[in-house]
Design a protein around this motif. Structure first.
Motif, PDB file in Angstrom:
ATOM      1  N   ILE A   1     -11.378  98.799 -23.740  1.00  0.00           N
ATOM      2  CA  ILE A   1     -11.394  97.441 -24.327  1.00  0.00           C
ATOM      3  C   ILE A   1     -12.461  97.085 -24.918  1.00  0.00           C
ATOM      4  CG2 ILE A   1     -10.949  94.948 -23.227  1.00  0.00           C
ATOM      5  CD1 ILE A   1      -8.454  96.789 -23.062  1.00  0.00           C
ATOM      6  N   ASP A   2     -13.681  97.416 -24.620  1.00  0.00           N
ATOM      7  CA  ASP A   2     -14.935  96.803 -25.542  1.00  0.00           C
ATOM      8  C   ASP A   2     -14.837  97.830 -26.828  1.00  0.00           C
ATOM      9  OD1 ASP A   2     -15.733  95.613 -23.236  1.00  0.00           O
ATOM     10  OD2 ASP A   2     -17.115  97.034 -22.338  1.00  0.00           O
ATOM     11  N   ALA A   3     -14.404  99.015 -26.857  1.00  0.00           N
ATOM     12  CA  ALA A   3     -14.268  99.519 -28.102  1.00  0.00           C
ATOM     13  C   ALA A   3     -13.318  98.901 -28.945  1.00  0.00           C
ATOM     14  CB  ALA A   3     -13.976 101.136 -28.162  1.00  0.00           C
ATOM     15  N   TRP A   4     -12.172  98.514 -28.446  1.00  0.00           N
ATOM     16  CA  TRP A   4     -11.259  97.825 -29.259  1.00  0.00           C
ATOM     17  C   TRP A   4     -11.682  96.378 -29.879  1.00  0.00           C
ATOM     18  CZ3 TRP A   4      -7.367  97.385 -32.497  1.00  0.00           C
ATOM     19  CH2 TRP A   4      -6.691  95.956 -32.656  1.00  0.00           C
ATOM     20  N   LYS A   5     -12.526  95.702 -28.770  1.00  0.00           N
ATOM     21  CA  LYS A   5     -12.957  94.335 -29.234  1.00  0.00           C
ATOM     22  C   LYS A   5     -13.870  94.639 -30.668  1.00  0.00           C
ATOM     23  CE  LYS A   5     -12.402  92.285 -24.909  1.00  0.00           C
ATOM     24  NZ  LYS A   5     -13.152  91.831 -23.682  1.00  0.00           N
ATOM     25  N   GLU A   6     -14.613  95.666 -30.530  1.00  0.00           N
ATOM     26  CA  GLU A   6     -15.459  95.735 -31.488  1.00  0.00           C
ATOM     27  C   GLU A   6     -14.886  96.457 -32.674  1.00  0.00           C
ATOM     28  OE1 GLU A   6     -20.016  98.410 -32.196  1.00  0.00           O
ATOM     29  OE2 GLU A   6     -18.842  98.877 -30.597  1.00  0.00           O
ATOM     30  N   TYR A   7     -13.897  96.862 -32.747  1.00  0.00           N
ATOM     31  CA  TYR A   7     -13.285  97.427 -33.772  1.00  0.00           C
ATOM     32  C   TYR A   7     -12.552  96.189 -34.335  1.00  0.00           C
ATOM     33  CZ  TYR A   7      -9.777 100.198 -36.674  1.00  0.00           C
ATOM     34  OH  TYR A   7      -8.763 100.421 -37.731  1.00  0.00           O
ATOM     35  N   LEU A   8     -11.968  95.420 -33.618  1.00  0.00           N
ATOM     36  CA  LEU A   8     -11.111  94.129 -33.844  1.00  0.00           C
ATOM     37  C   LEU A   8     -11.969  93.283 -34.740  1.00  0.00           C
ATOM     38  CD1 LEU A   8      -8.404  92.561 -34.271  1.00  0.00           C
ATOM     39  CD2 LEU A   8      -9.193  91.676 -32.035  1.00  0.00           C
TER      40      LEU A   8
ATOM     41  N   LEU B   1     -15.894 103.279 -35.923  1.00  0.00           N
ATOM     42  CA  LEU B   1     -15.382 102.405 -34.804  1.00  0.00           C
ATOM     43  C   LEU B   1     -13.997 102.978 -34.467  1.00  0.00           C
ATOM     44  CD1 LEU B   1     -16.782  98.989 -35.566  1.00  0.00           C
ATOM     45  CD2 LEU B   1     -17.671 100.817 -33.974  1.00  0.00           C
ATOM     46  N   LEU B   2     -13.197 103.485 -35.417  1.00  0.00           N
ATOM     47  CA  LEU B   2     -11.798 103.576 -34.875  1.00  0.00           C
ATOM     48  C   LEU B   2     -11.884 105.171 -34.615  1.00  0.00           C
ATOM     49  CD1 LEU B   2      -8.610 103.602 -35.061  1.00  0.00           C
ATOM     50  CD2 LEU B   2      -9.020 104.464 -37.369  1.00  0.00           C
ATOM     51  N   VAL B   3     -12.782 105.798 -34.584  1.00  0.00           N
ATOM     52  CA  VAL B   3     -13.036 107.437 -33.994  1.00  0.00           C
ATOM     53  C   VAL B   3     -13.374 107.160 -32.698  1.00  0.00           C
ATOM     54  CG1 VAL B   3     -14.323 109.382 -34.067  1.00  0.00           C
ATOM     55  CG2 VAL B   3     -13.254 108.696 -36.075  1.00  0.00           C
ATOM     56  N   GLU B   4     -14.606 106.056 -32.471  1.00  0.00           N
ATOM     57  CA  GLU B   4     -15.008 105.884 -31.326  1.00  0.00           C
ATOM     58  C   GLU B   4     -13.714 105.139 -30.181  1.00  0.00           C
ATOM     59  OE1 GLU B   4     -17.804 105.735 -28.300  1.00  0.00           O
ATOM     60  OE2 GLU B   4     -18.152 106.406 -30.355  1.00  0.00           O
ATOM     61  N   LEU B   5     -13.006 104.490 -30.888  1.00  0.00           N
ATOM     62  CA  LEU B   5     -12.034 103.757 -29.824  1.00  0.00           C
ATOM     63  C   LEU B   5     -11.177 105.024 -29.426  1.00  0.00           C
ATOM     64  CD1 LEU B   5     -10.101 101.493 -28.795  1.00  0.00           C
ATOM     65  CD2 LEU B   5      -9.224 101.245 -31.130  1.00  0.00           C
ATOM     66  N   LEU B   6     -10.812 105.724 -30.404  1.00  0.00           N
ATOM     67  CA  LEU B   6      -9.525 106.606 -30.061  1.00  0.00           C
ATOM     68  C   LEU B   6     -10.021 107.831 -29.382  1.00  0.00           C
ATOM     69  CD1 LEU B   6      -8.160 107.343 -33.818  1.00  0.00           C
ATOM     70  CD2 LEU B   6      -6.999 106.256 -31.765  1.00  0.00           C
ATOM     71  N   HIS B   7     -11.539 108.013 -29.386  1.00  0.00           N
ATOM     72  CA  HIS B   7     -12.183 109.043 -28.448  1.00  0.00           C
ATOM     73  C   HIS B   7     -12.129 108.343 -27.130  1.00  0.00           C
ATOM     74  CE1 HIS B   7     -15.833 111.027 -26.429  1.00  0.00           C
ATOM     75  NE2 HIS B   7     -15.128 111.998 -26.918  1.00  0.00           N
ATOM     76  N   LYS B   8     -12.474 107.236 -26.823  1.00  0.00           N
ATOM     77  CA  LYS B   8     -12.476 106.520 -25.524  1.00  0.00           C
ATOM     78  C   LYS B   8     -11.001 106.382 -25.053  1.00  0.00           C
ATOM     79  CE  LYS B   8     -16.805 104.234 -26.199  1.00  0.00           C
ATOM     80  NZ  LYS B   8     -17.806 103.046 -25.808  1.00  0.00           N
ATOM     81  N   MET B   9     -10.111 106.218 -25.900  1.00  0.00           N
ATOM     82  CA  MET B   9      -8.622 106.248 -25.299  1.00  0.00           C
ATOM     83  C   MET B   9      -8.245 107.650 -25.058  1.00  0.00           C
ATOM     84  SD  MET B   9      -6.930 103.968 -28.196  1.00  0.00           S
ATOM     85  CE  MET B   9      -5.238 103.888 -27.526  1.00  0.00           C
ATOM     86  N   ALA B  10      -8.897 108.591 -25.747  1.00  0.00           N
ATOM     87  CA  ALA B  10      -8.330 110.083 -25.169  1.00  0.00           C
ATOM     88  C   ALA B  10      -8.843 110.494 -24.076  1.00  0.00           C
ATOM     89  CB  ALA B  10      -8.930 111.041 -26.497  1.00  0.00           C
ATOM     90  N   ARG B  11     -10.188 110.012 -23.679  1.00  0.00           N
ATOM     91  CA  ARG B  11     -10.588 110.128 -22.357  1.00  0.00           C
ATOM     92  C   ARG B  11     -10.149 109.711 -21.269  1.00  0.00           C
ATOM     93  NH1 ARG B  11     -16.527 107.889 -22.280  1.00  0.00           N
ATOM     94  NH2 ARG B  11     -16.413 108.686 -20.188  1.00  0.00           N
ATOM     95  N   VAL B  12      -9.730 108.123 -21.492  1.00  0.00           N
ATOM     96  CA  VAL B  12      -8.911 107.512 -20.441  1.00  0.00           C
ATOM     97  C   VAL B  12      -7.492 108.520 -20.071  1.00  0.00           C
ATOM     98  CG1 VAL B  12      -7.379 105.414 -19.871  1.00  0.00           C
ATOM     99  CG2 VAL B  12      -9.782 105.371 -20.731  1.00  0.00           C
ATOM    100  N   LEU B  13      -6.901 108.969 -21.158  1.00  0.00           N
ATOM    101  CA  LEU B  13      -5.670 109.520 -21.116  1.00  0.00           C
ATOM    102  C   LEU B  13      -5.675 111.255 -20.716  1.00  0.00           C
ATOM    103  CD1 LEU B  13      -3.885 107.986 -23.918  1.00  0.00           C
ATOM    104  CD2 LEU B  13      -3.682 107.399 -21.520  1.00  0.00           C
TER     105      LEU B  13
END
Length: 117
Positions: A22-29, A49-61
């Motif tokens: 969520i924090d990465a999404w807010k920073e990207y947005l 920032l997109l790579v960071e967001l996708l990386h964090k999403m990948a970790r959660v999933l």
């Protein structure tokens, strides 16, 4: 598109990894809505920032993707980037002409012939 994806994923905001997404999404947005950064810097930061967001999403999933893999594993033909750059230049130029900030040069190459002469 990204906002909808974030909304579709059910995150537990009480877990650190989910909060990080969520924090990465807010920073990207925030960057997507920021027009004060020079365009060349904005583009680089957007990718980071997109790579960071996708990386964090990948970790959660529970996907084991590193940031380098995420950043470099997609394919975009060079022509697509060049086309986008040309279209952006055309839009900027047209906006300048229509806004009165750039003259539109005109050259007369042939004068109409007077039929009476």
């Amino acid at each position: 598109m990204w906002k909808r994806l974030i909304e579709l994923l059910e995150f537990d905001k009480n877990h650190k990894k989910e909060r990080d997404v969520i924090d990465a999404w807010k920073e990207y947005l925030d960057l997507l809505n920021n027009s004060t950064i020079p365009i060349d810097q904005w583009g680089v930061k957007r990718v980071d920032l997109l790579v960071e967001l996708l990386h964090k999403m990948a970790r959660v999933l529970n996907y084991d993707f590193d940031k380098t893999h995420i950043k470099n594993s997609s394919y975009s033909p060079r022509a697509h980037g060049e086309t986008e750059d040309e279209q952006a230049a055309l839009r900027r130029g047209l906006i300048e002409v229509l806004g009165g900030n750039r003259p539109l040069p005109m050259f007369i190459t042939n004068f109409p012939q007077d039929e009476n002469r």
